[in-house]
Design a protein around this motif. Structure first.
Motif, mmCIF file in Angstrom:
data_model
loop_
_atom_site.group_PDB
_atom_site.id
_atom_site.type_symbol
_atom_site.label_atom_id
_atom_site.label_comp_id
_atom_site.label_asym_id
_atom_site.label_seq_id
_atom_site.Cartn_x
_atom_site.Cartn_y
_atom_site.Cartn_z
ATOM 1 N N VAL A 169 0.902 -1.208 0.077
ATOM 2 C CA VAL A 169 0.127 -0.055 -0.055
ATOM 3 C C VAL A 169 0.885 1.259 -0.020
ATOM 4 O O VAL A 169 1.832 1.270 0.783
ATOM 5 C CB VAL A 169 -1.032 -0.095 1.114
ATOM 6 C CG1 VAL A 169 -1.720 1.221 1.345
ATOM 7 C CG2 VAL A 169 -1.722 -1.164 1.292
ATOM 8 N N ALA A 170 0.522 2.121 -1.038
ATOM 9 C CA ALA A 170 1.499 3.546 -1.120
ATOM 10 C C ALA A 170 0.352 4.546 -0.738
ATOM 11 O O ALA A 170 -0.586 4.708 -1.369
ATOM 12 C CB ALA A 170 1.916 3.445 -2.402
ATOM 13 N N VAL A 171 0.740 5.477 0.289
ATOM 14 C CA VAL A 171 -0.003 6.657 0.501
ATOM 15 C C VAL A 171 0.940 7.638 0.796
ATOM 16 O O VAL A 171 2.081 7.715 0.907
ATOM 17 C CB VAL A 171 -0.571 6.553 2.047
ATOM 18 C CG1 VAL A 171 -1.824 5.371 2.246
ATOM 19 C CG2 VAL A 171 0.390 6.193 3.255
ATOM 20 N N GLY A 172 0.294 8.953 0.443
ATOM 21 C CA GLY A 172 0.871 10.103 0.324
ATOM 22 C C GLY A 172 0.502 11.148 -0.628
ATOM 23 O O GLY A 172 -0.508 11.432 -0.772
ATOM 24 N N ASP A 173 1.536 11.912 -0.912
ATOM 25 C CA ASP A 173 1.200 13.044 -1.899
ATOM 26 C C ASP A 173 1.535 12.854 -3.350
ATOM 27 O O ASP A 173 1.183 11.846 -3.790
ATOM 28 C CB ASP A 173 1.975 14.226 -1.426
ATOM 29 C CG ASP A 173 3.560 13.877 -1.294
ATOM 30 O OD1 ASP A 173 3.980 13.029 -1.857
ATOM 31 O OD2 ASP A 173 4.298 14.451 -0.607
ATOM 32 N N SER A 174 1.827 13.779 -4.137
ATOM 33 C CA SER A 174 1.940 13.589 -5.448
ATOM 34 C C SER A 174 3.043 12.717 -6.030
ATOM 35 O O SER A 174 3.050 12.258 -6.990
ATOM 36 C CB SER A 174 2.065 15.229 -6.287
ATOM 37 O OG SER A 174 3.328 15.752 -5.760
ATOM 38 N N VAL A 209 4.132 -0.891 3.638
ATOM 39 C CA VAL A 209 3.799 0.437 3.331
ATOM 40 C C VAL A 209 4.661 1.458 2.846
ATOM 41 O O VAL A 209 5.832 1.498 3.511
ATOM 42 C CB VAL A 209 2.861 0.948 4.747
ATOM 43 C CG1 VAL A 209 2.523 2.503 4.489
ATOM 44 C CG2 VAL A 209 1.885 0.065 5.218
ATOM 45 N N LEU A 210 4.549 2.045 1.793
ATOM 46 C CA LEU A 210 5.123 3.086 1.378
ATOM 47 C C LEU A 210 4.843 4.551 1.556
ATOM 48 O O LEU A 210 3.557 4.712 1.301
ATOM 49 C CB LEU A 210 5.606 2.918 -0.137
ATOM 50 C CG LEU A 210 6.025 1.578 -0.519
ATOM 51 C CD1 LEU A 210 6.055 1.590 -2.008
ATOM 52 C CD2 LEU A 210 7.506 1.423 -0.030
ATOM 53 N N LEU A 211 5.417 5.514 2.079
ATOM 54 C CA LEU A 211 4.957 6.684 2.215
ATOM 55 C C LEU A 211 5.835 7.984 1.641
ATOM 56 O O LEU A 211 6.965 7.871 1.890
ATOM 57 C CB LEU A 211 4.735 6.874 3.804
ATOM 58 C CG LEU A 211 4.280 8.208 4.361
ATOM 59 C CD1 LEU A 211 2.995 8.337 4.067
ATOM 60 C CD2 LEU A 211 4.570 8.245 6.014
ATOM 61 N N THR A 212 4.996 8.869 1.022
ATOM 62 C CA THR A 212 5.821 9.881 0.654
ATOM 63 C C THR A 212 4.908 11.223 1.348
ATOM 64 O O THR A 212 3.622 11.468 0.897
ATOM 65 C CB THR A 212 5.787 10.329 -0.893
ATOM 66 O OG1 THR A 212 4.605 10.456 -1.458
ATOM 67 C CG2 THR A 212 6.755 9.178 -1.668
ATOM 68 N N ILE A 213 5.681 12.190 2.006
ATOM 69 C CA ILE A 213 4.862 13.299 2.447
ATOM 70 C C ILE A 213 5.930 14.275 2.968
ATOM 71 O O ILE A 213 7.058 13.968 3.165
ATOM 72 C CB ILE A 213 3.921 12.884 3.616
ATOM 73 C CG1 ILE A 213 2.661 13.910 3.929
ATOM 74 C CG2 ILE A 213 4.648 12.455 4.986
ATOM 75 C CD1 ILE A 213 1.663 14.093 2.837
ATOM 76 N N GLY A 214 5.527 15.680 3.182
ATOM 77 C CA GLY A 214 6.240 16.789 3.647
ATOM 78 C C GLY A 214 6.789 17.875 2.821
ATOM 79 O O GLY A 214 6.688 18.825 3.125
ATOM 80 N N ALA A 215 6.735 17.650 1.211
ATOM 81 C CA ALA A 215 6.986 18.743 0.443
ATOM 82 C C ALA A 215 6.061 19.851 0.529
ATOM 83 O O ALA A 215 6.408 20.910 0.489
ATOM 84 C CB ALA A 215 7.302 18.008 -0.969
ATOM 85 N N ASN A 216 4.889 19.424 0.571
ATOM 86 C CA ASN A 216 3.694 20.573 0.808
ATOM 87 C C ASN A 216 3.717 21.323 1.967
ATOM 88 O O ASN A 216 3.405 22.342 2.050
ATOM 89 C CB ASN A 216 2.345 19.886 0.176
ATOM 90 C CG ASN A 216 2.540 19.386 -1.357
ATOM 91 O OD1 ASN A 216 2.786 19.941 -2.162
ATOM 92 N ND2 ASN A 216 2.237 18.056 -1.373
ATOM 93 N N ASP A 217 4.152 20.540 2.991
ATOM 94 C CA ASP A 217 4.467 21.313 4.238
ATOM 95 C C ASP A 217 5.282 22.559 4.008
ATOM 96 O O ASP A 217 5.313 23.489 4.544
ATOM 97 C CB ASP A 217 4.771 20.335 5.361
ATOM 98 C CG ASP A 217 3.720 19.573 5.738
ATOM 99 O OD1 ASP A 217 2.904 19.752 6.821
ATOM 100 O OD2 ASP A 217 3.486 18.445 4.720
#
Length: 310
Positions: free
Chosen positions: A101-106, A171-179
């Motif tokens: 499962v991959a969750v996160g941003d663009s 689980v794969l996650l990308t987040i933070g750039a938009n912060d």
């Protein structure tokens, strides 16, 4: 901490950056550019069609043949450069019935991948499925362009996403750039380094909550958080503070992940620095293009291989 005031010396660069950032953060609804208003009557429609046919120039068979040959050549070239399979892992065997499962941003969504294959997630999926001896692997992709940590926290309450995470093997996650980009947006006219420092505490707290939420849904699945690259590096390398900010965010992300068992930080910043290849999408020069996503997929595979290989 001493404030680094940039506006006087780099105002022009930041003005340019602002418009690029707008493309990075927001996802405006696509308008249907192909929508046509029908003619008032069928007779009018037939008349318009007849006039159009009469005005169209006769096709040149040789020109048509040359165009087809060029298209074929271009397609072959694109397939060679942007193939959606990591060749070194073509015969890679994934464990049976594994659910990723991959969750996160663009970056999870795959924005910038003009092949519409789903960015690094799609490349991993194609690589796993390139081995005909293996069972088909589908990666559930819950990436959403523009997501910040606070927005992802809300989305984790979604029943579909929650259920998918409960049954995930990885689980794969990308987040933070938009912060980071949100700080720029809110303080654009008087931007200084301290603005980012003040936001870091909130980012760290929300990232903890995200990992804790995923872990509450699934106690066993390994969690992999991809780091940030510096999209400003090529165009605004005269502003060292921008690189420092991305370094700070990566350091916080790694520090948070290190607090949890079976959780790993995957660095990707080095993939985009000092490369002579174009790795960013030409539409906004922020998101990765196919080459960039392929490098990301290769890096991710290095880290997750032991968890998913037979």
């Amino acid at each position: 901490m001493r404030k680094w005031r940039w506006v006087a010396s780099v105002s022009l660069s930041l003005i340019i950056a602002f418009f690029i950032i707008a493309a990075f953060i927001y996802t405006p609804e696509q308008e249907d550019k192909n929508q046509n208003h029908p003619p008032a009557t069928e007779e009018a429609a037939e008349t318009n069609q007849t006039d159009q046919e009469q005005n169209e120039p006769a096709e040149d068979p040789q020109e048509e043949m040359d165009t087809e040959e060029s298209a074929d050549t271009l397609s072959d070239g694109l397939r060679d450069v942007f193939t959606s399979v990591i060749e070194s892992a073509r015969h890679f065997l994934v464990k049976d019935d594994i659910q990723i499962v991959a969750v996160g941003d663009s970056l999870t969504q795959g924005v910038g991948d003009s092949t519409e294959n789903g960015g690094y997630v799609g490349i991993l999926e194609e690589t796993f499925n390139s081995n005909k001896e293996a069972e088909t692997i589908n990666i559930a992709n819950y990436g959403k362009r523009g997501n910040r940590t606070d927005q992802l926290l809300e989305r984790l309450e979604n029943e579909e996403i929650s259920n998918s995470l409960r049954s995930a093997d990885l689980v794969l996650l990308t987040i933070g750039a938009n912060d980071v980009m949100k700080v720029v947006e809110n303080n654009f006219t008087s931007l200084n380094y301290q603005d980012f420092v003040q936001e870091q505490e909130g980012y760290e707290e929300r990232l903890h909550l995200i990992i804790q939420k995923v872990r509450a849904l699934n106690q066993d699945a390994p969690i992999y958080l991809l780091g940030l690259y510096n999209p400003f590096d090529k165009y605004f390398n005269n502003i060292p503070e921008l690189g420092q900010i991305m370094g700070d965010w990566n350091a916080i992300s790694k520090q948070v992940i290190n607090n949890y068992d079976n959780a790993t930080f995957i660095p990707i910043r080095d993939l985009f620095e000092g490369s002579e290849e174009e790795l960013l999408w030409e539409e906004d020069n922020f998101h990765p293009n196919e080459r960039g996503y392929k490098l990301m997929a290769e890096r991710v595979l290095e880290y997750i291989r032991e968890d998913i290989e037979q």
